[in-house]
Write a protein that holds these residues in place. Structure first.
Motif, PDB file in Angstrom:
ATOM      1  N   ASP A 211       0.840  -1.191   0.000  1.00 18.30           N
ATOM      2  CA  ASP A 211       0.000   0.000   0.000  1.00 18.30           C
ATOM      3  C   ASP A 211       0.875   1.239   0.000  1.00 18.30           C
ATOM      4  O   ASP A 211       1.576   1.514   0.970  1.00 18.30           O
ATOM      5  CB  ASP A 211      -0.909  -0.020   1.239  1.00 18.30           C
TER       6      ASP A 211
ATOM      7  N   GLY B  77      -0.170   4.139   0.211  1.00 17.58           N
ATOM      8  CA  GLY B  77      -0.816   5.191   0.994  1.00 17.58           C
ATOM      9  C   GLY B  77      -0.516   5.150   2.472  1.00 17.58           C
ATOM     10  O   GLY B  77      -1.157   5.826   3.257  1.00 17.58           O
TER      11      GLY B  77
ATOM     12  N   SER C 144      -0.898   2.853   4.892  1.00 18.28           N
ATOM     13  CA  SER C 144      -1.830   2.296   5.872  1.00 18.28           C
ATOM     14  C   SER C 144      -1.021   1.593   6.963  1.00 18.28           C
ATOM     15  O   SER C 144       0.135   1.249   6.752  1.00 18.28           O
ATOM     16  CB  SER C 144      -2.788   1.310   5.200  1.00 18.28           C
TER      17      SER C 144
ATOM     18  N   LEU D  88      -6.404   3.413   7.413  1.00 18.97           N
ATOM     19  CA  LEU D  88      -5.884   4.176   6.278  1.00 18.97           C
ATOM     20  C   LEU D  88      -5.377   5.498   6.827  1.00 18.97           C
ATOM     21  O   LEU D  88      -6.056   6.139   7.642  1.00 18.97           O
ATOM     22  CB  LEU D  88      -6.990   4.450   5.261  1.00 18.97           C
TER      23      LEU D  88
ATOM     24  N   ASP E 172      -3.641   8.655   2.277  1.00 17.23           N
ATOM     25  CA  ASP E 172      -4.208   7.737   1.293  1.00 17.23           C
ATOM     26  C   ASP E 172      -5.220   8.463   0.398  1.00 17.23           C
ATOM     27  O   ASP E 172      -6.139   9.115   0.912  1.00 17.23           O
ATOM     28  CB  ASP E 172      -4.889   6.571   2.017  1.00 17.23           C
TER      29      ASP E 172
ATOM     30  N   TYR F  76      -7.008   1.180  -6.515  1.00 17.39           N
ATOM     31  CA  TYR F  76      -6.897   2.601  -6.848  1.00 17.39           C
ATOM     32  C   TYR F  76      -7.760   2.990  -8.038  1.00 17.39           C
ATOM     33  O   TYR F  76      -8.505   3.966  -7.972  1.00 17.39           O
ATOM     34  CB  TYR F  76      -5.428   2.961  -7.116  1.00 17.39           C
TER      35      TYR F  76
END
Lengths: 290, 174
Positions: A130, A132, A134, A172, A176, B125
């Motif tokens: 990930d 983002g 997390s 998250l 993100d 995404y």
């Protein structure tokens, strides 16, 4: 017998006895509790006593070198055990100290919002795939954590719970792009929605979109949650404005915001498990993807 | 009995590898991250387990690796399914089409890594409407892809060592 008591030797002995008795009486009445005889003898013989004591210590250390290795091994083991115990205690102390600091930081927020219910958690891992950022917390269902609970660090928003297991949960982060938070800038009151951006994530920034083209938001402005959607309570700090730019897609502007906490180095966080108005939607509903 | 003991020890070693690589991959600060790239070590591990183990057990071990990965993912089941399919695909390829050697290992790793990353990007995404995904691809996933590929020979050697000691096939041709 009579000759003995009349002899000079007997006289000297009596004289000495009398002097000693006199010294005792003197010691009893003096504040030093010491007679003049003892003082004189002490002054003369104390250096000898010191020398004897020093010799005795050296003799001890000399004797130590003849101790068997098993004695040393035992001593080493005991010292190592003590060292390990001390190290563990030190480690626990440091952990507690960090935890106390986290609690101190959140105390102000709790005092201002008595309806907030927190659950303290520690970041234990992350999802490597990930981008983002997390992260996984060591609190879960048994700690009353549920999906969409806000995650705070030092009283600032850092993320939201997205998956809850029995003893762990996945959050998250605000970086993100799938997360969107209703927010506004404090000094101007301009509302927008804050979300991560693939373009800005490398710099650790997020984007406050939906600002007017003539926005008065400037660098240094503080961005806080608006409470829209009932997911985040209003008035929680998210970060500070870094730059304000024109959106390429339309005529609005957007601000790049630096989160108040460093998302990549989180350790202890608070999950807001309950607050007044949680889950209540209003006219400014913000959809959270996922 | 010797055969069963070998299988048991082999499976224990592989499970320990899976646990270890899961920890290494998902805990920050253990493996260096040059230019922000991360190593997705469970993918090459699953590929090599599928190549060496073959059959149902290899596929199940791959699924186990995926389930461990799912613990840290916000979408349950994705990695479990992907690793299951990865191990199954590699098992089929080695059984019917390819030889079990380092070249095949690298080819399969490159292919499976690319597919896994692509599917992840699409599901997590693209379908979520995230914009500017090309930044993710070129600044994070591509460097991570290359970094994982560079580390995969080390993983291959470890898995090969396990099969060299406890495997059915003593000699593995390079």
């Amino acid at each position: 017998m009579r000759r003995f008591f009349l002899s000079s030797k007997a006289k000297i002995a009596c004289f000495a006895l009398a002097a000693l008795l006199l010294g005792v009486v003197f010691a009893a009445f003096s504040h030093n509790s010491s007679s003049f005889f003892t003082s004189i003898v002490s002054a003369v013989f104390s250096p000898l006593e010191k020398a004897a004591s020093s010799l005795s210590r050296h003799a001890d250390s000399f004797a130590v070198s003849f101790k068997s290795s098993s004695v040393y091994l035992e001593q080493i083991e005991q010292l190592e055990k003590q060292l390990n115990e001390s190290t563990q205690k030190l480690s626990e102390y440091e952990k507690l100290k960090a935890k106390v600091k986290d609690y101190e930081n959140i105390l102000g927020l709790k005092e201002r919002n008595s309806d907030f219910v927190f659950s303290y958690g520690t970041v234990i891992s992350r999802n490597a795939a990930d981008a983002g950022s997390s992260f996984v917390l060591d609190v879960g269902r048994i700690d009353d954590v549920s999906v969409n609970d806000p995650v705070l660090c030092d009283g600032n928003v850092v993320g939201i719970i997205k998956k809850v297991n029995t003893t762990t949960s996945v959050a998250l982060s605000v970086l993100d792009p799938r997360l969107s938070i209703g927010a506004y800038e404090v000094s101007t009151g301009e509302k927008g929605f804050l979300s991560g951006s693939a373009k800005l994530i490398g710099d650790g920034l997020v984007r406050l979109s939906g600002l007017k083209s003539t926005t008065a938001v400037v660098s240094g402005g503080i961005v806080i949650t608006s409470g829209a959607g009932g997911v985040f309570p209003p008035g929680i700090v998210i970060g500070t404005v870094v730059t304000v730019e024109n959106d390429e897609a339309d005529t609005s502007s957007y601000a790049t915001v630096k989160p108040a906490c460093d998302i990549t180095s989180l350790s202890g966080v608070f999950v807001l498990t309950d607050f007044a108005g949680q889950g209540e939607k209003d006219d400014f509903t913000v959809d959270l993807s996922g | 009995m010797i055969y069963d003991k070998k299988v048991l020890l082999r499976n224990i070693a592989l499970i320990l590898f899976i646990l270890l690589f899961s920890l290494l991959q998902n805990t920050s600060g253990i493996i260096p991250e040059p230019f922000g790239a991360r190593a997705f070590l469970l993918i090459p591990l699953t590929v090599f387990i599928g190549m060496f183990e073959r059959g149902v057990s290899g596929t199940l071990l791959g699924a186990f690796a995926g389930i461990l990965w799912d613990i840290s993912s916000d979408k349950d089941g994705f990695f479990g399914i992907m690793m299951f399919l990865t191990a199954f695909f590699c098992t089929l390829m080695i059984t019917y089409l390819m030889r079990n050697n380092i070249a095949s290992a690298l080819v399969l790793t490159a292919l499976c890594l690319a597919v896994n990353i692509l599917v992840f990007i699409i599901l997590f995404y693209v379908l979520s409407g995230v914009e500017d995904i090309s930044y993710f691809v070129f600044r994070f996933y591509l460097p991570s892809y290359i970094f994982t590929l560079l580390l995969s020979p080390v993983v291959y050697l470890l898995v090969r060592a396990v099969y060299g000691k406890w495997g059915e096939f003593r000699r593995i041709k390079i």
